[in-house]
Design an enzyme around this catalytic site. Structure first.
Site, PDB file in Angstrom:
ATOM      1  CG  ASP A  25     -48.858  21.977  52.671  1.00  0.00           C
ATOM      2  OD1 ASP A  25     -49.910  22.174  52.032  1.00  0.00           O
ATOM      3  OD2 ASP A  25     -48.102  22.918  53.067  1.00  0.00           O
TER       4      ASP A  25
ATOM      5  CD  GLU B  79     -39.346  20.465  52.924  1.00  0.00           C
ATOM      6  OE1 GLU B  79     -39.260  21.587  53.444  1.00  0.00           O
ATOM      7  OE2 GLU B  79     -39.883  20.282  51.806  1.00  0.00           O
TER       8      GLU B  79
ATOM      9  CD  GLU C 237     -44.349  24.951  50.975  1.00  0.00           C
ATOM     10  OE1 GLU C 237     -44.523  26.096  50.538  1.00  0.00           O
ATOM     11  OE2 GLU C 237     -43.323  24.616  51.612  1.00  0.00           O
TER      12      GLU C 237
HETATM   13  C1  XIL Z   1     -35.940  26.166  51.058  1.00  0.00           C
HETATM   14  C2  XIL Z   1     -34.425  25.964  50.995  1.00  0.00           C
HETATM   15  O1  XIL Z   1     -33.984  25.271  52.150  1.00  0.00           O
HETATM   16  C3  XIL Z   1     -33.737  27.326  50.886  1.00  0.00           C
HETATM   17  O2  XIL Z   1     -32.347  27.131  50.710  1.00  0.00           O
HETATM   18  C4  XIL Z   1     -34.315  28.109  49.715  1.00  0.00           C
HETATM   19  O3  XIL Z   1     -33.738  29.397  49.723  1.00  0.00           O
HETATM   20  C5  XIL Z   1     -35.829  28.231  49.865  1.00  0.00           C
HETATM   21  O4  XIL Z   1     -36.429  26.914  49.950  1.00  0.00           O
HETATM   22  N1  XIL Z   1     -40.423  24.055  52.163  1.00  0.00           N
HETATM   23  C6  XIL Z   1     -39.890  23.441  51.071  1.00  0.00           C
HETATM   24  C7  XIL Z   1     -38.478  23.623  50.710  1.00  0.00           C
HETATM   25  O5  XIL Z   1     -40.547  22.580  50.452  1.00  0.00           O
HETATM   26  O6  XIL Z   1     -38.246  23.514  49.310  1.00  0.00           O
HETATM   27  C8  XIL Z   1     -37.949  24.935  51.225  1.00  0.00           C
HETATM   28  O7  XIL Z   1     -36.551  24.897  51.031  1.00  0.00           O
HETATM   29  C9  XIL Z   1     -38.288  25.105  52.707  1.00  0.00           C
HETATM   30  C10 XIL Z   1     -39.774  25.090  52.909  1.00  0.00           C
END
Ligand code: XIL
Length: 354
Positions: A198, A261, A153
């Protein structure tokens, strides 16, 4: 590499209505996603999931790659005295070995995790300790982690510019900290695919364009980025075609791409949302299908992995979010009981080349 032009899409306004009970899920006989797809299908996990037999059964059936949702992040690895604690991340790595799943490391350097121990370091120790943390972590999983989100990010929230953070302040700016992290990770593991990751890159064309420009600049300077990660936390109200347009631009670098994700919240986070559940579920299917089709359209060498950010709706981080999400959100492919939804069947058909 040619310059890129991303069309800005007009923001669409969705109004939030009251949530009603989800539409009844038809019984779907879903083939194994990992057996259907011509690339790894990933899922995130925390150690708590490993003690849930239903979760293990679902994940071992459908997924071939695992991303630690928390256990490989700095806030979990680095103790107050700067030493490293790998007990939790090792447990997930061992699970991957047992299940013959690929392990994906997430994430080494992230603006959101400026660990107090690093913040307190004197200037003359910072680089050495940064390098020690990155090197020790990557070396520990060499030969087991197939890739890493080396930096997570870097682009500003609104897409205009790049985030300043502890790392950019200590390493002479945005390009400096990203270059440092990738160089050390590359020295620590010459085989792992190293990703710049990101979010909102499809949702916000301005942010997508900034990410692409950053990648172009870093690669031109020799930064050893060998993979591109788009988190794909989809805004289901974006116009059709926006996801496809970004994926095509991303593919232009010729590098492996990780949908890293994926989730697609039904909740807009806005005070008023008059969309029915049927409308939201239809929007969700349309955008997830568009993403899956755009990924499938990539050259096979660039289809690195397609990862969902949670196995079941009940596993989703979105359930705990207040800015979009919430306790009734249903952002994933499988419902609370691990039953596949129609969108999962859509994705399976696309992965099968149907
Ligand atoms: C999130 C997790 O899913 C949560 O459990 C934690 O509390 C916060 O982080 N982008 C990312 C991830 O790269 O690492 C994040 O994951 C969600 C947003």
């Amino acid at each position: 590499m040619s310059r890129r032009h991303i069309l800005a899409a007009a923001p669409s306004l969705a109004l939030m209505g009251c949530s009603r009970a989800p539409t009844a899920s038809p019984v779907i006989d879903l083939p194994s996603l990992k057996s259907t797809a011509p690339f790894p299908v990933g899922v995130c996990a925390m150690t708590g999931h490993l003690d849930d037999p239903a979760w293990v059964d679902l994940v071992s059936t459908h997924f071939s790659q695992l991303t630690p949702e928390w256990e490989m992040k700095m806030e979990r690895l680095v103790r107050d005295d700067g030493t490293l604690d790998f007990t939790a991340s090792d447990r997930l790595a061992d699970f991957c070995a047992d299940q013959r799943m690929r392990l994906f490391g997430h994430t080494l350097i992230w603006y959101a995790q400026e660990h107090p121990w690093f913040q307190a370091l004197p200037e003359d120790r910072f680089a050495t300790e940064h390098d020690r943390y990155v090197r020790t972590t990557v070396e520990r999983y060499r030969g087991r982690a197939v890739g890493w989100d080396v930096v997570n990010e870097p682009v500003a929230e609104d897409g205009n510019g790049y985030r300043e953070c502890l790392w950019s302040r200590r390493f002479g700016g945005v390009d400096g900290y990203i270059r440092r992290a990738f160089d050390v990770a590359r020295e620590a593991d010459g085989e792992a695919v190293l990703f710049l990751n990101d979010y909102n890159l499809e949702n916000n064309p301005t942010k997508g364009a900034s990410y692409l420009r950053l990648v172009e600049r870093l690669l031109a300077a020799g930064t050893p980025i060998t993979g591109l990660g788009t988190q794909s936390h989809l805004d289901i109200t974006i116009p059709e075609g926006q996801i496809t347009a970004f994926m095509r631009e991303l593919a232009g670098f010729g590098l492996p791409i990780h949908v890293s994700e994926l989730d697609a919240s039904l909740e807009s986070g806005r005070r008023v949302d008059v969309r029915s559940d049927a409308t939201r579920e239809s929007q969700q299917r349309d955008r997830v299908v568009e993403l899956a089709e755009a990924f499938m359209a990539l050259p096979p060498a660039q289809r690195w992995a397609f990862t969902v950010w949670g196995a079941r709706d009940s596993d989703s981080w979105m359930r705990l979010r207040e800015d979009g999400g919430g306790p009734n959100d249903r952002p994933l492919l499988f419902d609370d009981r691990g039953r596949p939804k129609p969108v999962a069947a859509d994705v399976a058909q696309i992965f099968a080349g149907g």
